[in-house]
Design an enzyme around this catalytic site. Structure first.
Site, PDB file in Angstrom:
ATOM      1  N   GLY A 163     -12.483  -3.693  -3.348  1.00  0.00           N
ATOM      2  CA  GLY A 163     -11.404  -3.551  -2.379  1.00  0.00           C
ATOM      3  C   GLY A 163     -11.542  -2.296  -1.533  1.00  0.00           C
ATOM      4  O   GLY A 163     -11.303  -2.319  -0.316  1.00  0.00           O
ATOM      5  N   THR A 164     -11.934  -1.208  -2.148  1.00  0.00           N
ATOM      6  CA  THR A 164     -12.040   0.053  -1.416  1.00  0.00           C
ATOM      7  C   THR A 164     -13.064  -0.062  -0.295  1.00  0.00           C
ATOM      8  O   THR A 164     -12.805   0.312   0.855  1.00  0.00           O
ATOM      9  CB  THR A 164     -12.433   1.188  -2.390  1.00  0.00           C
ATOM     10  OG1 THR A 164     -11.418   1.282  -3.398  1.00  0.00           O
ATOM     11  CG2 THR A 164     -12.564   2.520  -1.675  1.00  0.00           C
ATOM     12  N   ASN A 190       0.732  -2.694  -4.226  1.00  0.00           N
ATOM     13  CA  ASN A 190       0.250  -2.637  -5.599  1.00  0.00           C
ATOM     14  C   ASN A 190       1.259  -2.051  -6.570  1.00  0.00           C
ATOM     15  O   ASN A 190       1.282  -2.405  -7.742  1.00  0.00           O
ATOM     16  CB  ASN A 190      -1.061  -1.844  -5.669  1.00  0.00           C
ATOM     17  CG  ASN A 190      -1.042  -0.595  -4.846  1.00  0.00           C
ATOM     18  OD1 ASN A 190      -0.756  -0.626  -3.654  1.00  0.00           O
ATOM     19  ND2 ASN A 190      -1.324   0.532  -5.470  1.00  0.00           N
ATOM     20  N   GLN A 237      -3.907  -7.185  -3.749  1.00  0.00           N
ATOM     21  CA  GLN A 237      -2.884  -7.488  -4.753  1.00  0.00           C
ATOM     22  C   GLN A 237      -2.219  -8.849  -4.551  1.00  0.00           C
ATOM     23  O   GLN A 237      -1.352  -9.226  -5.337  1.00  0.00           O
ATOM     24  CB  GLN A 237      -1.815  -6.390  -4.772  1.00  0.00           C
ATOM     25  CG  GLN A 237      -2.316  -5.070  -5.313  1.00  0.00           C
ATOM     26  CD  GLN A 237      -2.652  -5.104  -6.806  1.00  0.00           C
ATOM     27  OE1 GLN A 237      -2.281  -6.027  -7.527  1.00  0.00           O
ATOM     28  NE2 GLN A 237      -3.352  -4.086  -7.276  1.00  0.00           N
ATOM     29  N   SER A 296     -10.539  -8.050  -3.884  1.00  0.00           N
ATOM     30  CA  SER A 296     -11.335  -7.415  -4.931  1.00  0.00           C
ATOM     31  C   SER A 296     -11.367  -8.309  -6.162  1.00  0.00           C
ATOM     32  O   SER A 296     -10.325  -8.792  -6.604  1.00  0.00           O
ATOM     33  CB  SER A 296     -10.691  -6.063  -5.280  1.00  0.00           C
ATOM     34  OG  SER A 296     -11.343  -5.484  -6.375  1.00  0.00           O
ATOM     35  N   ALA A 297     -12.565  -8.525  -6.722  1.00  0.00           N
ATOM     36  CA  ALA A 297     -12.704  -9.473  -7.838  1.00  0.00           C
ATOM     37  C   ALA A 297     -11.924  -9.063  -9.078  1.00  0.00           C
ATOM     38  O   ALA A 297     -11.331  -9.904  -9.755  1.00  0.00           O
ATOM     39  CB  ALA A 297     -14.188  -9.626  -8.189  1.00  0.00           C
ATOM     40  N   CYS A 309      -4.910   4.483  -9.759  1.00  0.00           N
ATOM     41  CA  CYS A 309      -5.912   5.344  -9.127  1.00  0.00           C
ATOM     42  C   CYS A 309      -5.395   6.770  -8.961  1.00  0.00           C
ATOM     43  O   CYS A 309      -6.172   7.691  -8.869  1.00  0.00           O
ATOM     44  CB  CYS A 309      -6.308   4.789  -7.771  1.00  0.00           C
ATOM     45  SG  CYS A 309      -6.568   3.025  -7.791  1.00  0.00           S
TER      46      CYS A 309
HETATM   47  N1  PLP Z   1      -6.088  -2.050  -2.301  1.00  0.00           N
HETATM   48  C1  PLP Z   1      -5.108  -2.253  -3.186  1.00  0.00           C
HETATM   49  C2  PLP Z   1      -3.772  -2.724  -2.723  1.00  0.00           C
HETATM   50  C3  PLP Z   1      -5.332  -2.016  -4.541  1.00  0.00           C
HETATM   51  O1  PLP Z   1      -4.356  -2.206  -5.428  1.00  0.00           O
HETATM   52  C4  PLP Z   1      -6.618  -1.560  -4.956  1.00  0.00           C
HETATM   53  C5  PLP Z   1      -6.879  -1.223  -6.365  1.00  0.00           C
HETATM   54  O2  PLP Z   1      -6.010  -0.785  -7.080  1.00  0.00           O
HETATM   55  C6  PLP Z   1      -7.605  -1.380  -3.977  1.00  0.00           C
HETATM   56  C7  PLP Z   1      -7.299  -1.636  -2.658  1.00  0.00           C
HETATM   57  C8  PLP Z   1      -8.972  -0.915  -4.330  1.00  0.00           C
HETATM   58  O3  PLP Z   1      -9.740  -1.963  -4.888  1.00  0.00           O
HETATM   59  P1  PLP Z   1     -11.031  -1.644  -5.780  1.00  0.00           P
HETATM   60  O4  PLP Z   1     -10.524  -1.159  -7.095  1.00  0.00           O
HETATM   61  O5  PLP Z   1     -11.739  -2.976  -5.898  1.00  0.00           O
HETATM   62  O6  PLP Z   1     -11.842  -0.646  -5.047  1.00  0.00           O
END
Ligand code: PLP
Length: 389
Positions: free
Chosen positions: A71-72, A151, A179, A199-200, A325
């Site tokens: 996701g990031t 999230n 999410q 994100s998987a 995070c």
């Molecule tokens: N965006 C949202 C809304 C998230 O909740 C998260 C992870 O907590 C991310 C992005 C980041 O995803 P990833 O953990 O796959 O980098």
């Protein structure tokens, strides 16, 4: 120690079907998807099958799916990719105060590069007003980035309306659906999204793999430079096993979505109703908003959230304070602050997020455990003693 896992928004267990689908790609099917020989061809076929499954999850064409490391990266590729490739060199982005740090910190980095960013506030219920987003637009706005579901609160944002506003204004629209993927139906046309990140590991797939939907014809500058993988948008040898896992997870999400959503929402509703009834002063953050079926965020005034998470873990319940995070950070959650919670209440808030594996027995056990643990911590709290008097 904990055996009741109520932290699915942080990550989900990998579905057994996903593990099974991935395993051959660590051993016999180890080929590089770019190789011409049959090992490579089989790996390529697996990647393309997964692309079709992910496309089906979001209602896109397979060619519009770019695989990433999660996701990031998908959020960063969308944001830097659009701003960096804009033929009109527009330099203003609109987002909200409650985005994930993958979006917020990318926007802050853009600001350091001379791009202006407007962070639109949200209501007390944790929802942005689409008209506020519209009012933030300027002639030089290139991108709107608003998440589909938050999230921390689970609150669903009015992305369809924002998508229409973006289209009318000829501005790109990115939505972070990390999410909502697997929890809410996703159709990029209906959402009006030009870019959508997922994100998987939030939908029963493996960590370290994700995807970005990029509407056909959208110009995007890559984040890194290398080979010609992923149509020049994301160079680097494909993570074949991870991509296969994401594809299988997407198929399971499509198959289970409706049944899971109804079942999980009923469990979530029972959990939060019982906790609010049994714990004096407890309140739901984001109440009144449309929320993802699995998430509840509850403030337990007069306790320290981190202490409560640890105490609950010792009693067998895994949950979290705000975003995983940022756990460990002393700052109260930016999301809870944005909905107007004072710092002490933001710090006293816990997120419980249920998932496919959550059973009624888990929820009953959690209801049995949580009120006593809160009560115990409150007995030790001078603040509570003072307020109770
Ligand atoms: N965006 C949202 C809304 C998230 O909740 C998260 C992870 O907590 C991310 C992005 C980041 O995803 P990833 O953990 O796959 O980098």
């Amino acid at each position: 120690m904990a055996s009741i896992y109520l932290d699915h928004n942080s990550t989900t267990p990998v579905a057994p079907e996903v593990v099974e689908a991935m395993l051959p790609y660590f051993s016999g099917e180890f080929g590089n998807a770019s190789s011409i020989h049959s090992f490579g061809q089989r790996a390529r076929a697996a990647v393309e099958r997964a692309r079709e499954s992910v496309a089906a999850l979001v209602g896109a064409r397979p060619a519009e799916i770019v695989f990433s490391s999660g996701g990031t990266e998908s959020d960063n590729l969308a944001i830097f990719g659009i701003v960096g490739a804009d033929s009109r060199a527009r330099k203003h982005v609109v987002t909200t105060q409650i985005e994930h740090h993958a979006v917020l910190n990318a926007c802050q980095a853009l600001e350091r590069q001379g791009v202006e960013v407007t962070y639109v506030p949200v209501s007390r219920a944790g929802v942005v007003d689409a008209q506020d987003v519209r009012r933030a637009l300027r002639p030089e706005t290139v991108l709107i980035s608003v998440m589909h579901a938050n999230n921390e609160l689970g609150t669903v944002q009015p992305v369809e309306e924002i998508g229409r506003i973006a289209a009318e204004a000829d501005v790109y629209f990115h939505t972070d659906a990390v999410q909502s993927a697997g929890k809410l139906p996703l159709a990029v046309e209906r959402l009006g999204a030009d870019l959508l990140a997922l994100s998987a590991h939030k939908l029963r797939g493996p960590k370290g793999v994700g995807a970005l939907y990029v509407r056909k014809g959208t110009r995007l500058r890559p984040l890194f430079y290398g080979g010609h993988h992923e149509r020049d948008r994301r160079p680097g040898t494909e993570n074949v096993a991870g991509i296969v896992g994401l594809g299988r997870a997407a198929e399971l999400a499509v198959a289970n979505l409706a049944a899971d959503a109804a079942r999980i929402a009923a469990l979530r509703d029972r959990l939060e109703a019982e906790l609010v009834a049994r714990v004096p002063h407890a309140r739901i953050n984001g109440a009144g908003a449309v929320r993802t079926p699995n998430t509840t965020n509850i403030v337990f005034p007069f306790v320290e959230g981190e202490a409560l998470v640890i105490a609950l873990d010792l009693k067998g319940v895994a949950c979290s304070t705000g975003a995983a995070c940022s756990a460990g950070a002393v700052e109260p959650s930016h999301v809870l602050t944005a909905i107007g919670l004072p710092a002490d209440e933001a710090r006293a808030s816990l997120r419980f997020s249920l998932g496919h594996e959550t059973s009624p027995a888990d929820v009953e056990a959690a209801i049995g455990i949580i009120p006593g643990v809160v009560e115990h911590l409150r007995e030790l709290s001078p603040l509570y003693q003072k307020a109770a008097r």
